[in-house]
Design an enzyme around this catalytic site. Structure first.
Site, PDB file in Angstrom:
ATOM      1  N   GLU A 180      35.549 -16.543  38.410  1.00 25.08           N
ATOM      2  CA  GLU A 180      34.939 -15.890  37.254  1.00 25.08           C
ATOM      3  C   GLU A 180      34.171 -16.941  36.457  1.00 25.08           C
ATOM      4  O   GLU A 180      34.741 -17.956  36.047  1.00 25.08           O
ATOM      5  CB  GLU A 180      36.007 -15.237  36.375  1.00 25.08           C
ATOM      6  CG  GLU A 180      35.446 -14.505  35.175  1.00 25.08           C
ATOM      7  CD  GLU A 180      36.527 -13.914  34.276  1.00 25.08           C
ATOM      8  OE1 GLU A 180      36.183 -13.549  33.133  1.00 25.08           O
ATOM      9  OE2 GLU A 180      37.700 -13.839  34.702  1.00 25.08           O
TER      10      GLU A 180
ATOM     11  N   ASP B  89      37.727 -14.028  23.318  1.00 20.87           N
ATOM     12  CA  ASP B  89      38.134 -15.359  23.749  1.00 20.87           C
ATOM     13  C   ASP B  89      38.997 -16.063  22.710  1.00 20.87           C
ATOM     14  O   ASP B  89      38.736 -15.999  21.510  1.00 20.87           O
ATOM     15  CB  ASP B  89      36.898 -16.225  24.040  1.00 20.87           C
ATOM     16  CG  ASP B  89      36.070 -15.685  25.187  1.00 20.87           C
ATOM     17  OD1 ASP B  89      36.670 -15.026  26.058  1.00 20.87           O
ATOM     18  OD2 ASP B  89      34.854 -15.908  25.220  1.00 20.87           O
TER      19      ASP B  89
END
Length: 260
Positions: A49, A60
């Site tokens: 990824e 995040d």
């Protein structure tokens, strides 16, 4: 057949689990991305990824946010990332999944983005801020390009919605294992295993668990209930520290694990 589907078909035959490392493109310099992708394949990555740095990364945690800040400070652009992936594709065979927020795709141009990532050899896209109800803005382009949209479900996603989401596409389902953002964690919600088991029972496509997975114990505890794991923050830390020995140890944990 998309590389992602081919890969999981082969894993299923071998009764093995998937290990998907996440890296932030441009962290350490965009020029190291190709070499890092090659290294991760050599260390046994099932797929990789690749994150696109963004100024407002709502999903995040601190580690990946800081990696994104470093990447942007290095002048990393989406166009540059796609070019480096194209360079790496000539040297690696594992699926590449790009993780990006919707804004950079809009700025690039949806049709142009899909066209360019297809040529570069990207096999899937994760767009965490794209609701299922609005994904038609990009799915026709992705489907024509045979690029899988990887969708996410969470601990709070109702079972009917899990069934509906998992019925779309042929890649894998990303099961978010925590309530919150990415980042390494020492323990998980006690209901996680049942959550993963329920998803597996209802999903026609492979289920990968991600967010906060950072050590061998967690990987071994989680994988009996899913088809593999996605490890992000820990991988980003180890690459930033250039700690390839610990990276190799972490990535080798599933090589001899059997499917349960």
């Amino acid at each position: 057949m998309n590389r992602i589907t081919q890969t999981f078909n082969e894993l299923n035959k071998q009764k093995r689990k998937a290990f998907v490392p996440y890296i932030m493109a441009g962290d350490g310099g965009l020029e190291v991305l190709c070499d890092r992708l090659i290294t991760l394949e050599k260390l046994g990555a099932t797929a990789i990824e690749v994150g696109v740095p963004f100024s407002d990364p709502v999903a995040d945690g601190p580690t990946i946010q800081q990696a994104g800040i470093r990447a942007l400070a290095n002048g990393t652009t989406l166009k540059g990332i796609i070019a480096e992936i194209a360079k790496a594709r000539a040297q690696i065979s594992v699926p590449i999944v790009m993780m990006t927020y919707l804004n950079p795709i809009y700025a690039y141009g949806i049709a142009k983005f899909v066209e360019d990532v297809k040529v570069a050899g990207v096999d899937g896209c994760i767009i965490p801020d794209l609701p299922v109800e609005e994904e038609e803005i990009i799915t026709p382009y992705l489907e024509d390009a045979k690029i899988e949209l990887i969708r996410l479900v969470t601990l709070t996603t109702p079972i009917d919605r899990i069934k509906a989401i998992s019925s779309k596409g042929n890649g894998f389902l990303y099961a978010v294992t925590v309530k919150g953002i990415t980042g390494t964690r020492n323990e998980y919600n006690q209901d996680l295993n049942q959550f993963l088991h329920t998803i597996k029972e209802n999903s026609p496509i492979p289920v990968l668990a991600g967010f906060g997975i950072s050590n061998e114990t967690q990987i071994k505890e989680i994988t009996p209930y899913c088809d593999g794991v996605i490890v992000g923050s820990k991988i980003v830390d180890l690459l930033n520290q250039n700690n390839l020995a610990e990276l190799e140890t972490l990535m080798s944990v599933l090589k001899l694990e059997s499917k349960i």
